[in-house]
Design an enzyme around this catalytic site. Structure first.
Site, PDB file in Angstrom:
ATOM      1  N   LYS A 135      -6.562  15.907  33.672  1.00 48.78           N
ATOM      2  CA  LYS A 135      -6.728  15.666  32.230  1.00 48.78           C
ATOM      3  C   LYS A 135      -5.653  16.451  31.494  1.00 48.78           C
ATOM      4  O   LYS A 135      -5.138  17.435  32.032  1.00 48.78           O
ATOM      5  CB  LYS A 135      -8.125  16.130  31.774  1.00 48.78           C
ATOM      6  CG  LYS A 135      -8.601  15.529  30.475  1.00 48.78           C
ATOM      7  CD  LYS A 135      -9.175  14.139  30.643  1.00 48.78           C
ATOM      8  CE  LYS A 135      -9.500  13.515  29.291  1.00 48.78           C
ATOM      9  NZ  LYS A 135     -10.246  12.243  29.438  1.00 48.78           N
ATOM     10  N   ASP A 175      -7.260   9.085  25.392  1.00 50.23           N
ATOM     11  CA  ASP A 175      -8.570   9.717  25.158  1.00 50.23           C
ATOM     12  C   ASP A 175      -8.627   9.888  23.634  1.00 50.23           C
ATOM     13  O   ASP A 175      -7.915   9.166  22.905  1.00 50.23           O
ATOM     14  CB  ASP A 175      -8.670  11.046  25.920  1.00 50.23           C
ATOM     15  CG  ASP A 175     -10.097  11.624  25.921  1.00 50.23           C
ATOM     16  OD1 ASP A 175     -10.925  11.155  26.705  1.00 50.23           O
ATOM     17  OD2 ASP A 175     -10.386  12.537  25.113  1.00 50.23           O
TER      18      ASP A 175
HETATM   19  P1  NDP Z   1     -11.102   7.973  19.621  1.00 48.47           P
HETATM   20  O1  NDP Z   1     -10.101   8.973  19.179  1.00 48.47           O
HETATM   21  O2  NDP Z   1     -10.704   6.541  19.642  1.00 48.47           O
HETATM   22  O3  NDP Z   1     -12.428   8.107  18.737  1.00 48.47           O
HETATM   23  C1  NDP Z   1     -13.134   9.304  18.672  1.00 48.47           C
HETATM   24  C2  NDP Z   1     -14.279   9.138  17.687  1.00 48.47           C
HETATM   25  O4  NDP Z   1     -15.103  10.280  17.783  1.00 48.47           O
HETATM   26  C3  NDP Z   1     -13.831   9.037  16.251  1.00 48.47           C
HETATM   27  O5  NDP Z   1     -14.754   8.254  15.546  1.00 48.47           O
HETATM   28  C4  NDP Z   1     -13.876  10.491  15.794  1.00 48.47           C
HETATM   29  O6  NDP Z   1     -14.062  10.647  14.394  1.00 48.47           O
HETATM   30  C5  NDP Z   1     -15.083  10.999  16.536  1.00 48.47           C
HETATM   31  N1  NDP Z   1     -14.913  12.439  16.803  1.00 48.47           N
HETATM   32  C6  NDP Z   1     -13.981  13.022  17.574  1.00 48.47           C
HETATM   33  N2  NDP Z   1     -14.102  14.353  17.568  1.00 48.47           N
HETATM   34  C7  NDP Z   1     -15.140  14.604  16.753  1.00 48.47           C
HETATM   35  C8  NDP Z   1     -15.785  15.791  16.342  1.00 48.47           C
HETATM   36  N3  NDP Z   1     -15.357  17.004  16.757  1.00 48.47           N
HETATM   37  N4  NDP Z   1     -16.845  15.659  15.517  1.00 48.47           N
HETATM   38  C9  NDP Z   1     -17.280  14.445  15.119  1.00 48.47           C
HETATM   39  N5  NDP Z   1     -16.709  13.293  15.472  1.00 48.47           N
HETATM   40  C10 NDP Z   1     -15.667  13.368  16.277  1.00 48.47           C
HETATM   41  O7  NDP Z   1     -11.580   8.451  21.076  1.00 48.47           O
HETATM   42  P2  NDP Z   1     -12.305   7.601  22.216  1.00 48.47           P
HETATM   43  O8  NDP Z   1     -13.211   6.602  21.616  1.00 48.47           O
HETATM   44  O9  NDP Z   1     -11.271   7.165  23.176  1.00 48.47           O
HETATM   45  O10 NDP Z   1     -13.147   8.736  22.967  1.00 48.47           O
HETATM   46  C11 NDP Z   1     -14.497   9.077  22.580  1.00 48.47           C
HETATM   47  C12 NDP Z   1     -15.163   9.828  23.708  1.00 48.47           C
HETATM   48  O11 NDP Z   1     -15.198   8.999  24.886  1.00 48.47           O
HETATM   49  C13 NDP Z   1     -14.483  11.135  24.150  1.00 48.47           C
HETATM   50  O12 NDP Z   1     -15.467  12.044  24.597  1.00 48.47           O
HETATM   51  C14 NDP Z   1     -13.659  10.689  25.357  1.00 48.47           C
HETATM   52  O13 NDP Z   1     -13.369  11.766  26.229  1.00 48.47           O
HETATM   53  C15 NDP Z   1     -14.619   9.691  25.986  1.00 48.47           C
HETATM   54  N6  NDP Z   1     -14.013   8.747  26.897  1.00 48.47           N
HETATM   55  C16 NDP Z   1     -13.003   7.915  26.480  1.00 48.47           C
HETATM   56  C17 NDP Z   1     -12.455   7.005  27.353  1.00 48.47           C
HETATM   57  C18 NDP Z   1     -11.441   6.001  26.923  1.00 48.47           C
HETATM   58  O14 NDP Z   1     -11.140   5.096  27.711  1.00 48.47           O
HETATM   59  N7  NDP Z   1     -10.902   6.084  25.726  1.00 48.47           N
HETATM   60  C19 NDP Z   1     -12.867   6.960  28.766  1.00 48.47           C
HETATM   61  C20 NDP Z   1     -14.008   7.803  29.074  1.00 48.47           C
HETATM   62  C21 NDP Z   1     -14.522   8.668  28.170  1.00 48.47           C
HETATM   63  P3  NDP Z   1     -12.870  11.259  13.495  1.00 48.47           P
HETATM   64  O15 NDP Z   1     -11.860  10.158  13.359  1.00 48.47           O
HETATM   65  O16 NDP Z   1     -13.517  11.641  12.217  1.00 48.47           O
HETATM   66  O17 NDP Z   1     -12.317  12.449  14.240  1.00 48.47           O
END
Ligand code: NDP
Length: 455
Positions: A135, A175
């Site tokens: 990662k 991510d």
């Molecule tokens: P994105 O950046 O596309 O979206 C993240 C979302 O989560 C946004 O809506 C963001 O809101 C919110 N968010 C992030 N950090 C915070 C925080 N500290 N507090 C509140 N809201 C938060 O990321 P992904 O959708 O790709 O990833 C989401 C999760 O899924 C993560 O845990 C990632 O590790 C996991 N994941 C992702 C994969 C992938 O293929 N993308 C694969 C497997 C797991 P805001 O814009 O306000 O920050």
């Protein structure tokens, strides 16, 4: 096998390994939490399989093979210079090249990257697709930055990262904060520096330059399929269920899409400002326009959707009662009080789209209440599984139709569900997907490490 034969010494050993993890990596709380959760599942394995204990496999799997930290200097549009920190933790390559995403978010630290990399080892093993765990990321915040600034940052980041990665060495992906735009800039800089068309060095690429159909959707789709499997073995169906989803990024969007395709109703999405509840179900076209095209906020969705949607500024999405909860934003976003509220609201299944979104005490609340709980390393493995399929297409210079990718994804998710379920049963913990995922993932990695000697 006797799973409980010499469980007490095995537990002492596990406690000693955990103490050493904390001693060696003090102040890395997220990593400690992820390690504790896996280690807590492994005492019965060490008791039943002394050859794994003798080879110190638990000790070895907790120590990354390599960690890279680097400076990322870049200039904003006004010509001001900024300095961020870059990370890549190459945790375990016993099963294949290191594989795992890059996260760009101000909260990124070595602890966060190590927790994610550690989880990734077992998740990738569960896919059965021959990928190791790693990662990376940076404490860079892309919010509010222009495309040109994001490009300059990505180019500077890759100017160091390129020497550590390669299609047979380490294959990053996206991510939080790293989507198609960032992967494009990163790939462009890698190609420029190396003078190689090495499509398999990154996944999540655009379709016309080596990407796979279905990769963008895979994590969200996969989590919905996993939740549907958990419901199915309990004699329930996903269609008709009311679902609360957190986040509004890549994972959340395609979770909503799959829920609606399968006849369930997604009631909510959120971001770090608050959440939206939409009684008619989330309008995905509107949400995609706001999030993917305009890079806006969920507040904008509520303003444009009409009377069915309400925006709750600073609110907590878990106060909305539902049959199923799919946390899809970030780590530790669902704590004990939230779990108690969901249980009071009658939740039947909780499945982690994000990595470690549910705190250990909240997991216990769900398990004690008999709620089906799918841990991220099993439930959100669909994303990395399709990344591995993207690598396969790249090595054959091939491009598969979407139907083929989707049917392989569905097969992988069914298989992961079965493996977790059967392993939990084999170790005397029927229905405990946390135990099942941790043990099944560990056994696959440990067997490969054992065969490959002390390296
Ligand atoms: P994105 O950046 O596309 O979206 C993240 C979302 O989560 C946004 O809506 C963001 O809101 C919110 N968010 C992030 N950090 C915070 C925080 N500290 N507090 C509140 N809201 C938060 O990321 P992904 O959708 O790709 O990833 C989401 C999760 O899924 C993560 O845990 C990632 O590790 C996991 N994941 C992702 C994969 C992938 O293929 N993308 C694969 C497997 C797991 P805001 O814009 O306000 O920050």
């Amino acid at each position: 096998m006797s799973a409980t034969a010499s469980a007490a010494p095995a537990r002492d050993r596990i406690d000693a390994v955990y103490a050493e993890v904390v001693r060696r990596s003090p102040a890395e709380q997220e990593f400690h939490q992820a390690a504790r959760e896996v280690l807590d599942s492994l005492a019965p394995v060490l008791a039943a399989r002394p050859e794994l204990a003798e080879a110190a496999l638990v000790e070895r799997v907790c120590e990354p093979e390599r960690q890279v930290l680097f400076r990322v200097p870049w200039q904003d549009d006004a010509g001001r210079t900024h300095v961020n920190r870059g990370f890549r933790v190459e945790f375990n390559s016993a099963l294949g090249p290191y594989k795992g995403g890059l996260r760009f978010h101000p909260s990124v630290s070595l602890s966060v990257v190590k927790f994610l990399g550690f989880e990734q080892i077992f998740k990738n093993a569960l896919t059965g697709l021959g990928i190791g765990g790693g990662k990376g990321g940076s404490d860079f915040d892309p919010h509010g930055r222009s495309d040109a600034e994001v490009m300059r940052f990505c180019q500077s980041f890759m100017t160091e990262l390129y020497r550590h990665i390669g299609e047979s060495t380490d294959v990053p992906a996206g991510d939080i904060g790293v989507g198609g735009r960032e992967i494009g800039y990163l790939f462009g800089q890698y190609r420029r520096i190396t003078n190689r068309w090495e499509a398999g060095v990154l996944t999540g690429k655009g379709l016309s330059w080596g990407g796979s159909a279905g990769r963008t959707e895979a994590t969200g789709y996969g989590n919905v399929l996993f939740a549907a499997e958990m419901l199915r073995v309990r004699g329930e169906d996903l269609p008709g269920q009311q679902v609360v989803v957190s986040g509004s990024g890549n994972v959340a969007l395609y979770t909503v899409e799959k829920l609606h395709e399968l006849g369930a109703r997604a009631l909510t999405v959120s971001d770090s400002g608050g959440y939206v509840v939409d009684d008619k179900g989330i309008d995905l076209d509107l949400l995609k326009q706001i999030k993917e095209v305009e890079r806006g906020r969920v507040k904008d969705y509520a303003e444009r959707r009409g009377t069915s949607a309400t925006y709750v500024a600073g609110g907590n999405v878990w106060e909305v009662p539902a049959d199923v909860a799919l946390p899809s934003a970030t780590q530790n976003e669902l704590d004990i009080a939230d779990a108690l509220a969901l249980v009071r609201g009658g939740v039947k299944a909780v499945s982690e789209g994000a990595n470690m979104p549910v705190t250990p005490s909240a997991v216990k609340v769900f398990q004690d209440a008999g709620v089906a709980f799918g841990p991220g390393k099993a439930a959100n493995a669909g994303g990395v599984a399709v990344s591995a399929l993207e690598m396969r297409q790249n090595s054959g210079r091939d491009s598969w139709p979407r139907e083929r990718v989707e049917s392989e994804l569905a097969a992988v998710m069914r298989d992961i569900h079965e493996v977790c379920r059967n392993t939990a049963e084999r170790y005397g913990a029927p229905g405990d997907y946390v135990m099942g995922a941790n043990i099944a993932g560990f056994e696959r990695v440990a067997e490969a490490m054992l065969a490959q000697g002390v390296v």
